[in-house]
Structure formats: structure tokens, C-alpha cells
Design a protein around this motif. Sequence first.
Motif, mmCIF file in Angstrom:
data_model
loop_
_atom_site.group_PDB
_atom_site.id
_atom_site.type_symbol
_atom_site.label_atom_id
_atom_site.label_comp_id
_atom_site.label_asym_id
_atom_site.label_seq_id
_atom_site.Cartn_x
_atom_site.Cartn_y
_atom_site.Cartn_z
ATOM 1 N N ALA A 54 43.793 28.628 68.493
ATOM 2 C CA ALA A 54 42.537 29.244 68.035
ATOM 3 C C ALA A 54 41.319 28.504 68.581
ATOM 4 C CB ALA A 54 42.498 29.264 66.509
ATOM 5 N N TRP A 55 41.456 27.224 68.830
ATOM 6 C CA TRP A 55 40.326 26.425 69.289
ATOM 7 C C TRP A 55 40.307 26.263 70.811
ATOM 8 C CZ3 TRP A 55 41.334 21.738 65.487
ATOM 9 C CH2 TRP A 55 41.174 22.191 64.175
ATOM 10 N N GLY A 56 41.199 26.973 71.509
ATOM 11 C CA GLY A 56 41.226 26.851 72.971
ATOM 12 C C GLY A 56 41.414 25.404 73.422
ATOM 13 N N THR A 211 41.554 27.010 55.907
ATOM 14 C CA THR A 211 41.281 25.580 55.799
ATOM 15 C C THR A 211 41.321 24.951 57.185
ATOM 16 O OG1 THR A 211 43.628 25.068 55.477
ATOM 17 C CG2 THR A 211 42.293 25.415 53.494
ATOM 18 N N TRP A 212 40.539 23.885 57.360
ATOM 19 C CA TRP A 212 40.533 23.121 58.608
ATOM 20 C C TRP A 212 40.318 24.042 59.791
ATOM 21 C CZ3 TRP A 212 40.117 18.217 57.166
ATOM 22 C CH2 TRP A 212 40.737 17.797 55.990
ATOM 23 N N ASN A 213 39.217 24.767 59.763
ATOM 24 C CA ASN A 213 38.897 25.668 60.867
ATOM 25 C C ASN A 213 37.384 25.795 60.981
ATOM 26 O OD1 ASN A 213 39.449 27.431 63.003
ATOM 27 N ND2 ASN A 213 39.281 29.213 61.658
ATOM 28 N N PRO A 214 36.730 24.799 61.589
ATOM 29 C CA PRO A 214 35.264 24.824 61.668
ATOM 30 C C PRO A 214 34.764 26.060 62.413
ATOM 31 C CG PRO A 214 36.140 22.666 62.321
ATOM 32 C CD PRO A 214 37.303 23.598 62.216
ATOM 33 N N ALA A 227 30.753 24.693 60.006
ATOM 34 C CA ALA A 227 31.141 24.528 58.603
ATOM 35 C C ALA A 227 32.609 24.877 58.428
ATOM 36 C CB ALA A 227 30.282 25.432 57.723
ATOM 37 N N THR A 228 33.237 24.232 57.455
ATOM 38 C CA THR A 228 34.644 24.479 57.211
ATOM 39 C C THR A 228 35.022 24.057 55.798
ATOM 40 O OG1 THR A 228 36.874 23.675 57.833
ATOM 41 C CG2 THR A 228 35.016 22.359 58.583
ATOM 42 N N THR A 229 36.048 24.681 55.255
ATOM 43 C CA THR A 229 36.571 24.249 53.957
ATOM 44 C C THR A 229 37.926 23.592 54.181
ATOM 45 O OG1 THR A 229 37.428 26.492 53.604
ATOM 46 C CG2 THR A 229 35.345 25.930 52.535
ATOM 47 N N GLN A 233 45.788 18.433 54.400
ATOM 48 C CA GLN A 233 45.443 17.525 55.491
ATOM 49 C C GLN A 233 45.129 18.282 56.780
ATOM 50 O OE1 GLN A 233 48.942 15.074 55.772
ATOM 51 N NE2 GLN A 233 50.145 16.621 56.839
ATOM 52 N N LEU A 234 44.211 17.717 57.566
ATOM 53 C CA LEU A 234 43.943 18.293 58.886
ATOM 54 C C LEU A 234 45.277 18.337 59.637
ATOM 55 C CD1 LEU A 234 42.029 19.196 61.176
ATOM 56 C CD2 LEU A 234 41.552 16.798 61.637
ATOM 57 N N PRO A 235 45.688 19.519 60.090
ATOM 58 C CA PRO A 235 47.015 19.648 60.682
ATOM 59 C C PRO A 235 47.144 19.012 62.062
ATOM 60 C CG PRO A 235 46.210 21.747 59.893
ATOM 61 C CD PRO A 235 45.045 20.815 59.907
ATOM 62 N N ILE A 237 45.909 15.468 64.559
ATOM 63 C CA ILE A 237 45.218 14.188 64.635
ATOM 64 C C ILE A 237 44.352 14.289 65.888
ATOM 65 C CG2 ILE A 237 45.481 11.684 64.695
ATOM 66 C CD1 ILE A 237 48.504 12.250 63.867
ATOM 67 N N HIS A 238 43.047 14.309 65.666
ATOM 68 C CA HIS A 238 42.151 14.659 66.765
ATOM 69 C C HIS A 238 41.653 13.424 67.513
ATOM 70 C CE1 HIS A 238 38.075 16.408 68.177
ATOM 71 N NE2 HIS A 238 39.003 16.599 69.081
ATOM 72 N N GLY A 239 41.862 13.395 68.817
ATOM 73 C CA GLY A 239 41.293 12.348 69.660
ATOM 74 C C GLY A 239 40.164 12.965 70.463
ATOM 75 N N GLN A 284 41.356 8.324 67.242
ATOM 76 C CA GLN A 284 41.997 9.557 66.782
ATOM 77 C C GLN A 284 41.761 9.599 65.275
ATOM 78 O OE1 GLN A 284 46.146 9.775 68.127
ATOM 79 N NE2 GLN A 284 45.833 7.934 69.362
ATOM 80 N N HIS A 285 41.541 10.772 64.729
ATOM 81 C CA HIS A 285 41.286 10.840 63.291
ATOM 82 C C HIS A 285 41.955 12.049 62.663
ATOM 83 C CE1 HIS A 285 37.977 12.938 65.361
ATOM 84 N NE2 HIS A 285 38.163 13.827 64.423
ATOM 85 N N GLN A 286 42.350 11.850 61.411
ATOM 86 C CA GLN A 286 42.929 12.933 60.615
ATOM 87 C C GLN A 286 42.321 12.859 59.224
ATOM 88 O OE1 GLN A 286 47.182 12.686 59.754
ATOM 89 N NE2 GLN A 286 47.313 14.919 59.758
ATOM 90 N N MET A 294 34.131 20.954 51.104
ATOM 91 C CA MET A 294 33.321 21.585 52.157
ATOM 92 C C MET A 294 32.811 20.521 53.108
ATOM 93 S SD MET A 294 31.012 24.167 49.898
ATOM 94 C CE MET A 294 31.733 25.399 48.810
ATOM 95 N N LEU A 295 32.895 20.812 54.396
ATOM 96 C CA LEU A 295 32.517 19.841 55.422
ATOM 97 C C LEU A 295 31.666 20.529 56.478
ATOM 98 C CD1 LEU A 295 33.056 17.010 56.856
ATOM 99 C CD2 LEU A 295 34.961 18.143 57.994
ATOM 100 N N LEU A 296 30.658 19.799 56.956
ATOM 101 C CA LEU A 296 29.863 20.282 58.081
ATOM 102 C C LEU A 296 30.102 19.332 59.255
ATOM 103 C CD1 LEU A 296 27.795 22.628 58.480
ATOM 104 C CD2 LEU A 296 26.000 20.913 58.264
HETATM 105 C C1 PHB Z 1 38.067 17.306 63.708
HETATM 106 O O1 PHB Z 1 39.053 17.057 64.358
HETATM 107 O O2 PHB Z 1 37.070 16.655 63.868
HETATM 108 C C2 PHB Z 1 38.118 18.380 62.701
HETATM 109 C C3 PHB Z 1 38.867 19.505 62.952
HETATM 110 C C4 PHB Z 1 38.929 20.482 61.994
HETATM 111 C C5 PHB Z 1 38.254 20.355 60.817
HETATM 112 C C6 PHB Z 1 37.485 19.232 60.575
HETATM 113 C C7 PHB Z 1 37.414 18.245 61.529
HETATM 114 O O3 PHB Z 1 38.346 21.299 59.893
#
Ligand code: PHB
Length: 321
Positions: A54-56, A211-214, A227-229, A233-235, A237-239, A284-286, A294-296
Motif C-alpha cells: 500500500a505504501w509503494g 491502524t498503522w496507515n498514515p 495522520a494515523t490511528t 504494534q506497527l507491523p 520495523i521501519h528503517g 530502525q523503529h517500531q 492518534m499520531l501525526l
Molecule cells: C513509521 O514507520 O514511521 C510509521 C509507519 C506507520 C505508522 C506510523 C509510523 O502508522
Amino acid sequence: MASENQVNEQGYRSFKLGDFTFRRDEYFAHISYPGGTHTLSVDLFLRALMRDVAWGFFYGTVNFDSVFGTTNHYGTVDVFIGLRNEAYWKNNKHFVQTFDSNEIMKVFRNILEDWTNEGFDPFAAPEETGSAFGPKHGSNRPALERARVTAKRMVGAKGDTGLRREADGYTVNRQFADYKPEKLEIYPEKGFEDEVHAFDFFDYLTRSDVTWNPSIVSAVRNNLLCATTEEYQLPVIHGNDRVEWFLQLCDQIDWLVYDGQTGKPRARVTAKAGDICAMPADIQHQGISPKRSMLLVWENGDPSLPDLYASGKLKPYPVEF
Ligand code: PHB
Ligand code: FE
């Protein structure tokens, strides 16, 4: 083991991408590569795959777990085993292959479609979806192909299309049931009644069904506010290949931060409502969110950034204190 496109005993097809083979059984996704086979729980695999598709391939690296992942080079994508895990690359046990983005996208979409059973929604919180497990039964195309609600103007302004209406199924999430929408007062000058507008953005987010879909909610040149709800856990681990900022709008997310190259733990950042933090470009973060929050996210989409960070021309962190 089934070969490509053969259906196994559980009803699932297997897929080839270069020297990788992907197959699933009732509980696991198995990824074979010339050095061996890596296995992860299929629900985690599908949640991560859904986002990668979904995020390409997103910004930089999307780790499905501490071993398998993709790195986006915006046109090509590296698919790897162990590249962000020191135990693998120090012992020369890592494996990387580069693909044209379109080629990998096709294969990943096909896996997602074949392996997602009826009732399982990879974007939903675990409490709000059926199971990913078991022998193949049905499919869930509506969940995989869901389109974001897009606004034409500010949400709710005259001529806009972006409202999340109750009638379209955008009900307030159970975890935000205590939120009381604000009554907004708007006093436009005469003649500007259709131009001046306000809406309750918290109320809007209480109706998010994923969830976890900005989603981009404002764009000024390369500055993207998303924005995202969040729940569970974030599915992935983003580097990231650049710095990004998180503004915690309500409740709490704990960010588990690892070194970008070795995967070794570096920090745990607790973000409570109103907190803002930056994720450096070399980690890398999760995130984990025990209750829906709610997160921006503030991303800088400037395409020149990955090279500037990779070459050391920019420091990996945004501010020097
Ligand atoms: C991130 O990896 O920074 C990230 C991805 C999805 C989210 C929030 C943060 O919903
Ligand atoms: Fe990130």
C-alpha cells in the motif's frame, strides 16, 4: 514443497521472485533463498506485506521482522535476508537481490491476494479482525483494495468529498467512544461563507477504520503531514532513509528504536499525548500502542534526502542541543 503457482495441501499457491520462494501453510510464511529458509508467523507477514504494497515500499527500509525486508530505491527495490541484522551480515549469511519496483509489486500483490483469507483484514487491529490462520478459505479483496477517503477541499467545506460519514460505515471506534466532538464556531466575513471552514480533526480520526496507515492530511511542497490511528504494534520495523517527526495526538505510543545497520537496541521512546519526537535517519523503529491512539507523522518527501544522509552530508539527527 509446491513449486511456483502450484497449490499446496492447505490450498495456497507459492510464489517466486528471483531466487526467493514464498510459500505459506496454516500458520507460517516460509521464505526460501539460496542460503536457507526464513519463517515468520503468517499474520505478521500479511500485515507487513499489506503496508509494503500500500505504501509503494515506503521511505527506505521496511523490515517485516529482524531478518526479512525490503529497501526502496525509488524505481528498484532490494529484497533482503539479514541485511539489517549484524549476526547475519557479519557471518556472511545475508542475501540481497534487487528488482524493478513493478516486478516485485506484482508478485507481492499476488501473494497478498492469494494468502489473505475471508474475514482477515491486515489493516485492522487484531481485536477487530478475523483470523489469518488455517487452510485457505475465501479471500478479502475489499480489505486489500480499500481506497482512502480523499478530500477535494478542507474536509467538510462546500464541494468537498472527504467526510467520513456514519452512513458509509465510518463509525466511531470503540476505543474513542469517550471523545466528545467540539462544537466549532465559525464567523466568516460576508461573502466568504463557502471559503472559511473548520472541522473537528479528532472527531474525524475517531472514525478511522484502519491502524498503522498514515494518510497525507496536508502537503506543502515536500512537507507531508500524515495522520494515523494506532493499536497493537506497527507491523513493520521501519528503517527510514531520512529524519521523520512524530507528534502524539492522544494516548501513548512507545517507540522501540534499533540501530539501522546492526539491529541492536538503541532506545525506547515513550510518547504521551502532546509529545513530539524525531526519529533519526540511521535507525530502525517500531511503535507499540496498547490502546488505540492518534499520531501525526511529519515526513519530508524531498527525493534528494536519502543521498545526503547516506553520504554523511547531513547528520542523521535534525537538531544539535
Ligand atoms: C513509521 O514507520 O514511521 C510509521 C509507519 C506507520 C505508522 C506510523 C509510523 O502508522
Ligand atoms: Fe518511520
